[in-house]
Design an enzyme around this catalytic site. Structure first.
Site, PDB file in Angstrom:
ATOM      1  N   LYS A 169       0.780  -1.182   0.223  1.00  0.00           N
ATOM      2  CA  LYS A 169       0.259  -0.169   0.163  1.00  0.00           C
ATOM      3  C   LYS A 169       0.921   1.166   0.182  1.00  0.00           C
ATOM      4  CE  LYS A 169      -2.157  -1.160   4.142  1.00  0.00           C
ATOM      5  NZ  LYS A 169      -2.793  -1.399   5.046  1.00  0.00           N
ATOM      6  N   THR A 202      -8.218  10.029   8.462  1.00  0.00           N
ATOM      7  CA  THR A 202      -8.191   8.298   7.459  1.00  0.00           C
ATOM      8  C   THR A 202      -7.463   7.597   8.458  1.00  0.00           C
ATOM      9  OG1 THR A 202      -5.618   9.399   7.791  1.00  0.00           O
ATOM     10  CG2 THR A 202      -7.030   9.723   5.941  1.00  0.00           C
ATOM     11  N   GLY A 204      -8.300   4.386  10.276  1.00  0.00           N
ATOM     12  CA  GLY A 204      -9.074   2.835  10.104  1.00  0.00           C
ATOM     13  C   GLY A 204      -8.904   2.448   8.955  1.00  0.00           C
ATOM     14  N   THR A 205      -8.249   3.299   7.964  1.00  0.00           N
ATOM     15  CA  THR A 205      -8.380   2.598   7.033  1.00  0.00           C
ATOM     16  C   THR A 205      -6.993   1.908   6.507  1.00  0.00           C
ATOM     17  OG1 THR A 205      -6.401   4.252   6.667  1.00  0.00           O
ATOM     18  CG2 THR A 205      -8.426   5.111   5.456  1.00  0.00           C
ATOM     19  N   GLY A 206      -6.426   1.009   6.871  1.00  0.00           N
ATOM     20  CA  GLY A 206      -6.149  -0.425   6.902  1.00  0.00           C
ATOM     21  C   GLY A 206      -6.941  -0.922   7.178  1.00  0.00           C
ATOM     22  N   CYS A 207      -7.292  -0.930   8.975  1.00  0.00           N
ATOM     23  CA  CYS A 207      -8.438  -1.573   9.240  1.00  0.00           C
ATOM     24  C   CYS A 207      -9.575  -1.716   8.049  1.00  0.00           C
ATOM     25  CB  CYS A 207      -8.322  -1.478  10.102  1.00  0.00           C
ATOM     26  SG  CYS A 207      -8.056  -1.331  11.300  1.00  0.00           S
TER      27      CYS A 207
END
Length: 261
Positions: A169, A202, A204-207
């Site tokens: 990412k 942003t 929590g975007t990875g979760c």
């Protein structure tokens, strides 16, 4: 099923995962690895669950329900990582999405070196898809990442650790690579780019991304399509991010309801 930590502020971790599952119309079960005291401004306390408690939660779900996919998030320490890896093997879990939570988007290492080594050697080889950010990919691939070519090389190196597919990412970049991800599954090396949403909220975007991938796998989608659809979901959720609290707010998981209205 999500195996991750609790975020008392509701922006990331188990809370974000379960919301993401719900808005993909799949039921979410959970295994709690740690409890955090956090809000939009940061984390003030972390309490680990015991390996025995993690095992009990995992077994309670697996012996009763048909689990279509699993995602792992914050596993916190080496003992819990080993426990989760052991149980994934014991139950023959296949659709496993490993979000190797080791380093924050800002580059701060969240786990000690022994825990990182265990993720690399015991958890990554069990992944159907792993989703490292730039800094996690640097550790897993043992290289610096500054360019698109670096991202592509890192994806191929991480694939050799045993994951069936890799998504490196680029969300942590501040240059032209922001919003660009690289996919590699042993055959296809793809550059994925979505619209860049200009928002500071942003959290929590990875979760959310890894949870959306797992939900799409549970729905029977092929790996690459699951990733593409998950990226689109996160992009739309960023458009409806929430300016709550005094720091970095979360994405708006519920945007499909707003669009229907």
């Amino acid at each position: 099923m999500t195996i991750a930590g609790s975020d008392s502020g509701g922006g990331a971790g188990i809370q974000a995962d379960l919301r993401t599952f719900a808005f993909h119309c799949v039921h979410g079960a959970s295994v709690l690895t740690c409890i955090t005291a956090q809000n939009t401004q940061g984390v003030t306390r972390v309490d680990a669950m015991s390996p025995e408690a993690v095992t009990a939660q995992f077994e309670a779900v697996m012996i009763d329900m048909r689990v279509g996919a699993i995602k792992t998030g914050m596993l916190l320490n080496q003992e819990i990582i080993k426990t989760v890896a052991k149980k994934l093997v014991a139950f023959g879990c296949g659709n496993v999405v490993v979000d190797p939570v080791m380093v924050s988007r800002a580059g701060a290492q969240l786990l000690d070196d022994d825990a990182v080594k265990t993720i690399r050697e015991q958890l990554i080889p069990l992944a159907a898809i792993t989703t490292p950010n730039r800094y996690e990919a640097q550790i897993l691939a043992d290289m610096e990442i500054h360019t698109l070519e670096d991202m592509q090389t890192a994806a191929q190196k991480i694939y050799k650790l045993g994951a069936r597919s890799v998504l490196v990412k680029g969300g942590g970049f501040t240059n032209e690579l922001k919003g660009i991800d690289v996919w590699f599954d042993g055959d296809r090396l793809e550059v994925l780019q979505t619209e860049v949403i200009d928002t500071p909220h942003t959290h929590g975007t990875g979760c959310t991304l890894s949870a959306a991938i797992a939900a799409n796998l549970a729905l029977g989608k092929p790996h690459f399509q699951a990733v593409q659809d998950a990226k689109n979901y996160v992009t739309e959720a960023l458009k409806y991010s929430l300016a709550i609290g005094q720091g970095q707010g979360p994405v708006g998981h519920f945007y499909p309801l707003l669009n229907r209205g």
